[in-house]
Design a protein around this motif. Sequence first.
Motif, PDB file in Angstrom:
ATOM      1  N   LEU A  84       5.548 -24.940 -11.973  1.00  0.00           N
ATOM      2  CA  LEU A  84       6.280 -24.817 -13.240  1.00  0.00           C
ATOM      3  C   LEU A  84       6.703 -26.188 -13.782  1.00  0.00           C
ATOM      4  N   SER A  85       7.097 -27.095 -12.872  1.00  0.00           N
ATOM      5  CA  SER A  85       7.465 -28.446 -13.312  1.00  0.00           C
ATOM      6  C   SER A  85       6.274 -29.146 -13.957  1.00  0.00           C
ATOM      7  N   GLU A  86       5.106 -29.007 -13.323  1.00  0.00           N
ATOM      8  CA  GLU A  86       3.902 -29.646 -13.862  1.00  0.00           C
ATOM      9  C   GLU A  86       3.473 -29.015 -15.187  1.00  0.00           C
ATOM     10  N   MET A  87       3.546 -27.674 -15.264  1.00  0.00           N
ATOM     11  CA  MET A  87       3.181 -27.010 -16.518  1.00  0.00           C
ATOM     12  C   MET A  87       4.049 -27.522 -17.670  1.00  0.00           C
ATOM     13  N   ARG A  88       5.335 -27.708 -17.401  1.00  0.00           N
ATOM     14  CA  ARG A  88       6.246 -28.164 -18.454  1.00  0.00           C
ATOM     15  C   ARG A  88       6.007 -29.639 -18.777  1.00  0.00           C
ATOM     16  N   ASP A  89       5.930 -30.461 -17.722  1.00  0.00           N
ATOM     17  CA  ASP A  89       5.755 -31.905 -17.914  1.00  0.00           C
ATOM     18  C   ASP A  89       4.491 -32.228 -18.683  1.00  0.00           C
ATOM     19  N   LYS A  90       3.406 -31.563 -18.300  1.00  0.00           N
ATOM     20  CA  LYS A  90       2.102 -31.977 -18.818  1.00  0.00           C
ATOM     21  C   LYS A  90       1.535 -31.006 -19.837  1.00  0.00           C
ATOM     22  N   GLY A  91       2.239 -29.923 -20.091  1.00  0.00           N
ATOM     23  CA  GLY A  91       1.764 -28.944 -21.065  1.00  0.00           C
ATOM     24  C   GLY A  91       0.502 -28.232 -20.635  1.00  0.00           C
ATOM     25  N   LEU A  92       0.250 -28.188 -19.339  1.00  0.00           N
ATOM     26  CA  LEU A  92      -0.984 -27.571 -18.846  1.00  0.00           C
ATOM     27  C   LEU A  92      -0.789 -26.085 -18.569  1.00  0.00           C
ATOM     28  N   ASP A  93      -1.908 -25.364 -18.442  1.00  0.00           N
ATOM     29  CA  ASP A  93      -1.781 -23.940 -18.135  1.00  0.00           C
ATOM     30  C   ASP A  93      -1.745 -23.700 -16.626  1.00  0.00           C
ATOM     31  N   VAL A 106      13.163 -11.084  -8.020  1.00  0.00           N
ATOM     32  CA  VAL A 106      12.501 -12.391  -8.123  1.00  0.00           C
ATOM     33  C   VAL A 106      11.613 -12.340  -9.349  1.00  0.00           C
ATOM     34  N   HIS A 107      11.790 -13.269 -10.251  1.00  0.00           N
ATOM     35  CA  HIS A 107      10.952 -13.292 -11.454  1.00  0.00           C
ATOM     36  C   HIS A 107      11.134 -14.616 -12.181  1.00  0.00           C
ATOM     37  N   PRO A 108      10.200 -14.970 -13.082  1.00  0.00           N
ATOM     38  CA  PRO A 108      10.413 -16.155 -13.915  1.00  0.00           C
ATOM     39  C   PRO A 108      11.666 -15.925 -14.760  1.00  0.00           C
ATOM     40  N   THR A 109      12.456 -16.985 -14.917  1.00  0.00           N
ATOM     41  CA  THR A 109      13.756 -16.843 -15.567  1.00  0.00           C
ATOM     42  C   THR A 109      14.035 -18.043 -16.446  1.00  0.00           C
ATOM     43  N   LEU A 110      14.479 -17.791 -17.689  1.00  0.00           N
ATOM     44  CA  LEU A 110      14.958 -18.891 -18.521  1.00  0.00           C
ATOM     45  C   LEU A 110      16.378 -19.256 -18.080  1.00  0.00           C
ATOM     46  N   ILE A 111      16.625 -20.564 -17.931  1.00  0.00           N
ATOM     47  CA  ILE A 111      17.954 -21.085 -17.574  1.00  0.00           C
ATOM     48  C   ILE A 111      18.305 -22.169 -18.586  1.00  0.00           C
ATOM     49  N   ILE A 169       6.713 -21.613 -21.985  1.00  0.00           N
ATOM     50  CA  ILE A 169       7.470 -22.742 -21.454  1.00  0.00           C
ATOM     51  C   ILE A 169       7.876 -23.680 -22.589  1.00  0.00           C
ATOM     52  N   ARG A 170       6.936 -23.889 -23.536  1.00  0.00           N
ATOM     53  CA  ARG A 170       7.240 -24.748 -24.693  1.00  0.00           C
ATOM     54  C   ARG A 170       8.328 -24.149 -25.584  1.00  0.00           C
ATOM     55  N   TYR A 171       8.167 -22.877 -25.922  1.00  0.00           N
ATOM     56  CA  TYR A 171       9.174 -22.235 -26.779  1.00  0.00           C
ATOM     57  C   TYR A 171      10.546 -22.259 -26.099  1.00  0.00           C
ATOM     58  N   ALA A 172      10.554 -21.985 -24.798  1.00  0.00           N
ATOM     59  CA  ALA A 172      11.823 -21.992 -24.067  1.00  0.00           C
ATOM     60  C   ALA A 172      12.480 -23.365 -24.199  1.00  0.00           C
ATOM     61  N   GLU A 173      11.671 -24.406 -24.023  1.00  0.00           N
ATOM     62  CA  GLU A 173      12.162 -25.781 -24.142  1.00  0.00           C
ATOM     63  C   GLU A 173      12.785 -26.030 -25.523  1.00  0.00           C
ATOM     64  N   GLN A 174      12.071 -25.558 -26.565  1.00  0.00           N
ATOM     65  CA  GLN A 174      12.590 -25.759 -27.923  1.00  0.00           C
ATOM     66  C   GLN A 174      13.934 -25.065 -28.122  1.00  0.00           C
ATOM     67  N   LEU A 175      14.129 -23.984 -27.398  1.00  0.00           N
ATOM     68  CA  LEU A 175      15.378 -23.226 -27.534  1.00  0.00           C
ATOM     69  C   LEU A 175      16.445 -23.708 -26.557  1.00  0.00           C
ATOM     70  N   GLY A 176      16.112 -24.742 -25.749  1.00  0.00           N
ATOM     71  CA  GLY A 176      17.119 -25.300 -24.842  1.00  0.00           C
ATOM     72  C   GLY A 176      17.106 -24.701 -23.448  1.00  0.00           C
ATOM     73  N   TYR A 177      15.961 -24.164 -23.020  1.00  0.00           N
ATOM     74  CA  TYR A 177      15.883 -23.526 -21.704  1.00  0.00           C
ATOM     75  C   TYR A 177      14.730 -24.088 -20.875  1.00  0.00           C
ATOM     76  N   ARG A 178      14.868 -23.954 -19.565  1.00  0.00           N
ATOM     77  CA  ARG A 178      13.745 -24.192 -18.654  1.00  0.00           C
ATOM     78  C   ARG A 178      13.380 -22.876 -17.987  1.00  0.00           C
ATOM     79  N   ILE A 179      12.115 -22.722 -17.648  1.00  0.00           N
ATOM     80  CA  ILE A 179      11.701 -21.515 -16.923  1.00  0.00           C
ATOM     81  C   ILE A 179      11.514 -21.853 -15.443  1.00  0.00           C
ATOM     82  N   LYS A 180      12.217 -21.121 -14.599  1.00  0.00           N
ATOM     83  CA  LYS A 180      12.128 -21.298 -13.144  1.00  0.00           C
ATOM     84  C   LYS A 180      11.839 -19.938 -12.515  1.00  0.00           C
ATOM     85  N   LEU A 181      11.142 -19.959 -11.380  1.00  0.00           N
ATOM     86  CA  LEU A 181      11.043 -18.726 -10.601  1.00  0.00           C
ATOM     87  C   LEU A 181      12.321 -18.617  -9.784  1.00  0.00           C
TER      88      LEU A 181
END
Lengths: 440, 440
Positions: free
Chosen positions: B166-175, B267-272, B236-248
């Motif tokens: 998830l960190s890499e997907m956010r950092d690099k915008g990769l799928d 257990v699930h992906p979660t916006l924080i 992940i991008r939209y979450a970022e724009q709204l001020g959130y990170r997605i974590k499992l």
Amino acid sequence: MKPIKVGLLGAGTVGAGTFNVLQRNQEDIRRRAGRGIEIAMVAARNLERARGIVGPNVEVVNDPFAVVNNPEIDIVVELIGGYELPRELVLRAIANGKHVVTANKALLAQHGNEIFAAAHEKGVMVAFEAAVAGGVPIIKALREGLTANRIESVAGIINGTTNFILSEMRDKGLDFATVLKEAQALGYAEADPTFDIEGVDAAHKLAIMSSIAFGIPVQFDKAYVEGISTLQAQDIRYAEQLGYRIKLLGITRRSVVDGVEGIELRVHPTLIPAGRLIANVEGAMNAVLVQADAVGSTLYYGKGAGSEPTASAVIADLVDVTRLATVDPYCRVPHLAFQPDEMNDVPVLPMSEIRSSYYLRVYVKDQLGVMADLTRILADAGISIDAVLQKEPGELQTRTDIIIITHQTSEKLVDAAIAKFEQMPAVEGKVVRIRLESLS
Amino acid sequence: MKPIKVGLLGAGTVGAGTFNVLQRNQEDIRRRAGRGIEIAMVAARNLERARGIVGPNVEVVNDPFAVVNNPEIDIVVELIGGYELPRELVLRAIANGKHVVTANKALLAQHGNEIFAAAHEKGVMVAFEAAVAGGVPIIKALREGLTANRIESVAGIINGTTNFILSEMRDKGLDFATVLKEAQALGYAEADPTFDIEGVDAAHKLAIMSSIAFGIPVQFDKAYVEGISTLQAQDIRYAEQLGYRIKLLGITRRSVVDGVEGIELRVHPTLIPAGRLIANVEGAMNAVLVQADAVGSTLYYGKGAGSEPTASAVIADLVDVTRLATVDPYCRVPHLAFQPDEMNDVPVLPMSEIRSSYYLRVYVKDQLGVMADLTRILADAGISIDAVLQKEPGELQTRTDIIIITHQTSEKLVDAAIAKFEQMPAVEGKVVRIRLESLS
């Protein structure tokens, strides 16, 4: 099994929290401990206030010695604060064969070695989770959770008052004096804030953690202590521009100088890279970062003060002591993590021997060659430069700030270089020097 | 006192780490434990490899039952992984009166209740700090550090593989698929990554923490488990724009529905919110956030996997067991924090009964009244809206994303609203729904 009987010395903020949490969660606590924990007697200066907290069923007295001498009491909880009276009470309780729980970091920093020796001799426990970082179980983590490790360093934000002040100074761009008044109005700083803002409270806690981490005696008297009262808003701003936050850190670390091992033990404002988790600990919160050889970095975060957070740690100690009250002392965790006959005598290093990076702010006349002179002095001293920030002078101004961040070097080299800076005709006033730790 | 004798089952990554750290730090560990800790026998599939690790002075065998049946061995360390063979070995070791240390979360999630009951009956310890969050002493913190508290919730990043992805997907915008391959190449993800990426490993750990936090049996079978393999980079991008990170996140929490108490276990992906400390835990690191009534929020952070971080926890358990090996079992910390006859039967709630906030992404035809229809459906369901983000359609496009963030509500209401969204002619495909926790 009958409940274990606790005598409380002091019915202030933490005493009230301890009583209230024990009452509120008594069922959960008994279900964990396997035995009830009952506050049977309280000593307090203000009897009315104390009765208002504990109600009519608990004996309330003025004389704390009546508690420590009461044969019915199994565990004494010392929440008085200060040094001499608590020392006398705790030593008497130990002599009477009672276990002790205390939140008093000043007491342990000053008299810990004497108290732990007496407790060891008598075969009783002195527990003190509440003395460092309030409700965060950092003593347990260091003393029991990381026993596999050679601990390399402990660095902590362990004073909520100063962290609140620094957070506000940064957030609002205000100066120290203004924020201190605000903190006092909000109850985050005491009327006499000296112990907090000058770093003494943090040094008490750091001396305790250092002892546990490295197996050395508690040596508060050897700690270097520098507070935040002279910190200027502009240095917080410059640090921010360079990617750092300034925190009051307590740092204790193994160090080898010329092949000889020593321990660094120091509290001072510190620049930390803004991306580090600990740099983002804001307001009155506490956090402790531990570096150790097997586990790597671990961090422990939470409320470092307050009635119920501190009570949380006091009661956790009560549960531990209740469980182990009757076992062979050898089966218990040693007070200072290492068995008493297995302590170290690695010396605490004088500050001239420590190694750190440095933020230097030099106020200079805006004239040709100043930067060359400054950097030449550093180069001649063997100090290498990590970053430089030169501000353009404001309009109509002829003086400006030069900020230099050094790589890791020794404090004595930096102090010698600063003395040379201050002899330069172009340099005005004193050089501002703040230590920098990358915590990587 | 003679060293305590340890038998090691498994000489893989963690087994080698345990041996190496015990060797390297044996003096410090003995000075803490008051007694030497010696690996006396190792069972491994590959004898050559095992001998390469432990050298010529330790007996190495193929048959793990030879270790658990050896009367010389005091403590068995189970590092095999899997379910059935370890279950049999651990139960046999217990029957033989040996203490057990294990890093095996799958085993405890599936068979923990049976194993702890057998250990209680026999009066031996089963220690498992290494089963959750690697070297971070979170079991000790929950079980001993917070005994004063009514614990309200535990929320953790407890799987390093998914946090790295998830960190890499956010950092690099990769799928997801691209980053998974990278993680596999770097050794952060296994060749068959299913257990990690589908959340099963996190659910194992969460089920253990839930039991300790709330005094309920281990109930992995009741956990809701949703992984990250279908998570899309755009969310992940939209979450970022709204001020959130997605974590499992693994989340377990007390909840009261219609006056009846239940436990959420999911257990699930979660916006924080991006400002939370736990939202800034990056890469393969772990962190666990505990909310409790007296202490408030505390957070524990460190390496959740790897040879020596896991060994750090295994050895901390060995020291604890060594200290308490001979005391009355009643003086020890109960396996699941509460005394065995004082456990709860508060039920785990079905997902329809949980409460959360939600991130909803609806892919719509760009036509008049769509937003009005969506928000009307939510209003009719009594779901209030916290934020809306409507993207303008790209050039020549007639479809766009609408993102809605709800306030806290119940999952069954949201699911019903989503079903209505998907019946709208203007809505295309499935609505993306990700839970959101403010963790305040």
